[in-house]
Write a protein that holds these residues in place. Sequence first.
Motif, mmCIF file in Angstrom:
data_model
loop_
_atom_site.group_PDB
_atom_site.id
_atom_site.type_symbol
_atom_site.label_atom_id
_atom_site.label_comp_id
_atom_site.label_asym_id
_atom_site.label_seq_id
_atom_site.Cartn_x
_atom_site.Cartn_y
_atom_site.Cartn_z
ATOM 1 N N VAL A 3 0.819 -1.209 0.000
ATOM 2 C CA VAL A 3 0.000 0.000 0.000
ATOM 3 C C VAL A 3 0.858 1.267 0.000
ATOM 4 O O VAL A 3 1.961 1.301 0.536
ATOM 5 C CB VAL A 3 -0.967 0.018 1.199
ATOM 6 N N ALA A 8 -3.014 5.170 2.320
ATOM 7 C CA ALA A 8 -3.354 4.622 3.633
ATOM 8 C C ALA A 8 -3.811 5.736 4.565
ATOM 9 O O ALA A 8 -4.744 5.570 5.352
ATOM 10 C CB ALA A 8 -2.158 3.889 4.228
ATOM 11 N N GLN A 45 -6.390 -5.784 6.946
ATOM 12 C CA GLN A 45 -5.768 -6.502 8.055
ATOM 13 C C GLN A 45 -6.764 -7.426 8.745
ATOM 14 O O GLN A 45 -6.456 -8.596 9.020
ATOM 15 C CB GLN A 45 -5.195 -5.512 9.057
ATOM 16 N N LEU A 100 1.605 3.360 8.535
ATOM 17 C CA LEU A 100 1.029 2.020 8.633
ATOM 18 C C LEU A 100 1.048 1.515 10.070
ATOM 19 O O LEU A 100 0.094 0.874 10.522
ATOM 20 C CB LEU A 100 1.787 1.048 7.729
ATOM 21 N N ILE A 110 0.059 -6.764 4.954
ATOM 22 C CA ILE A 110 0.263 -5.425 4.395
ATOM 23 C C ILE A 110 1.756 -5.128 4.300
ATOM 24 O O ILE A 110 2.523 -5.376 5.232
ATOM 25 C CB ILE A 110 -0.442 -4.373 5.269
ATOM 26 N N THR A 152 5.879 -3.136 9.251
ATOM 27 C CA THR A 152 6.049 -4.186 8.254
ATOM 28 C C THR A 152 7.508 -4.327 7.833
ATOM 29 O O THR A 152 8.258 -3.350 7.799
ATOM 30 C CB THR A 152 5.182 -3.915 7.012
ATOM 31 N N VAL A 200 -7.526 0.045 4.970
ATOM 32 C CA VAL A 200 -6.331 -0.663 5.448
ATOM 33 C C VAL A 200 -6.695 -1.569 6.615
ATOM 34 O O VAL A 200 -6.263 -2.727 6.683
ATOM 35 C CB VAL A 200 -5.236 0.334 5.860
#
Length: 273
Positions: free
Chosen positions: A110, A115, A126, A162, A132, A170, A122
């Motif tokens: 993304v 986002a 999840q 995020l 993600i 991530t 988003v």
Amino acid sequence: MVSGEHVFAEYLSNPDDVKEEWWWKDKENDDSRETDQPPPLEGGGEMSERQQLPVSNILLQQQYPETVVLQGATGDNRVALTFDDGPDPRFTEQVLDVLNEYDVPATFFVMGARADAYPAIVTRIQEEGHIIGNHTYWHPNLVEEGEISTLEREVTQTEDKLADIIGYRTKLFRAPYGFLYNELVEKLAEMEYTVVGWSVDSLDWREGPPEEIAYNVLSNVQPGAIILMHDGAEWEGDRTNTIESLHQIIPALQAQGIEFVTVPNLLNIPYQK
């Protein structure tokens, strides 16, 4: 609310200012941050940019096998669907509906700006069991930009956004257009990212008919494949055919006994720092 076209015109004339204040508010009457169009792809649409390929991802994977991955083990009858450039309110939720229909997990790379614009999408990604990854904030052509600082800023800004939404940082990164060069890969390794490429390109960014997109996947897929698709597009782009093609791709592969898994499951790698 100011239209997306108006904001895009402002972006073209003064992109740095618009980046700072992308979402417009009517301070007296409107608390919404969303425009009627998602933030644009700074580097340009996939159709124009993907005609070039600065450095082969195969060569980068050979040079940096601990950082760059293109596919999983060919001995397991599993593949991973991946989607880039979302969240896009026009298409992402339709993609999620199809994945839910077939009980298929996927991996979504993304954009940070999108986002920020659509955090609820988003969150839905999840909550429905998908993974993600980071796809930069504004989707620049990192090779054309040519600055390590641009990569670091784009990745860090997206990672922070995020983390606010999904609650973890991530480890998965995919470059816009798949464009990287050695120094960028080395910086991403330093930032503790796994760079995820692909082994099968659906070419859905060409916006061909659903049957053509499905053929591009089904005629090239093999066990361990990482399949590239897109749930987001530039303002004039359309991912309707991508969505329709999934109704052909998923059942055809499931009928062959192929299991769909996320990228971390396919590669047996962690997805968070």
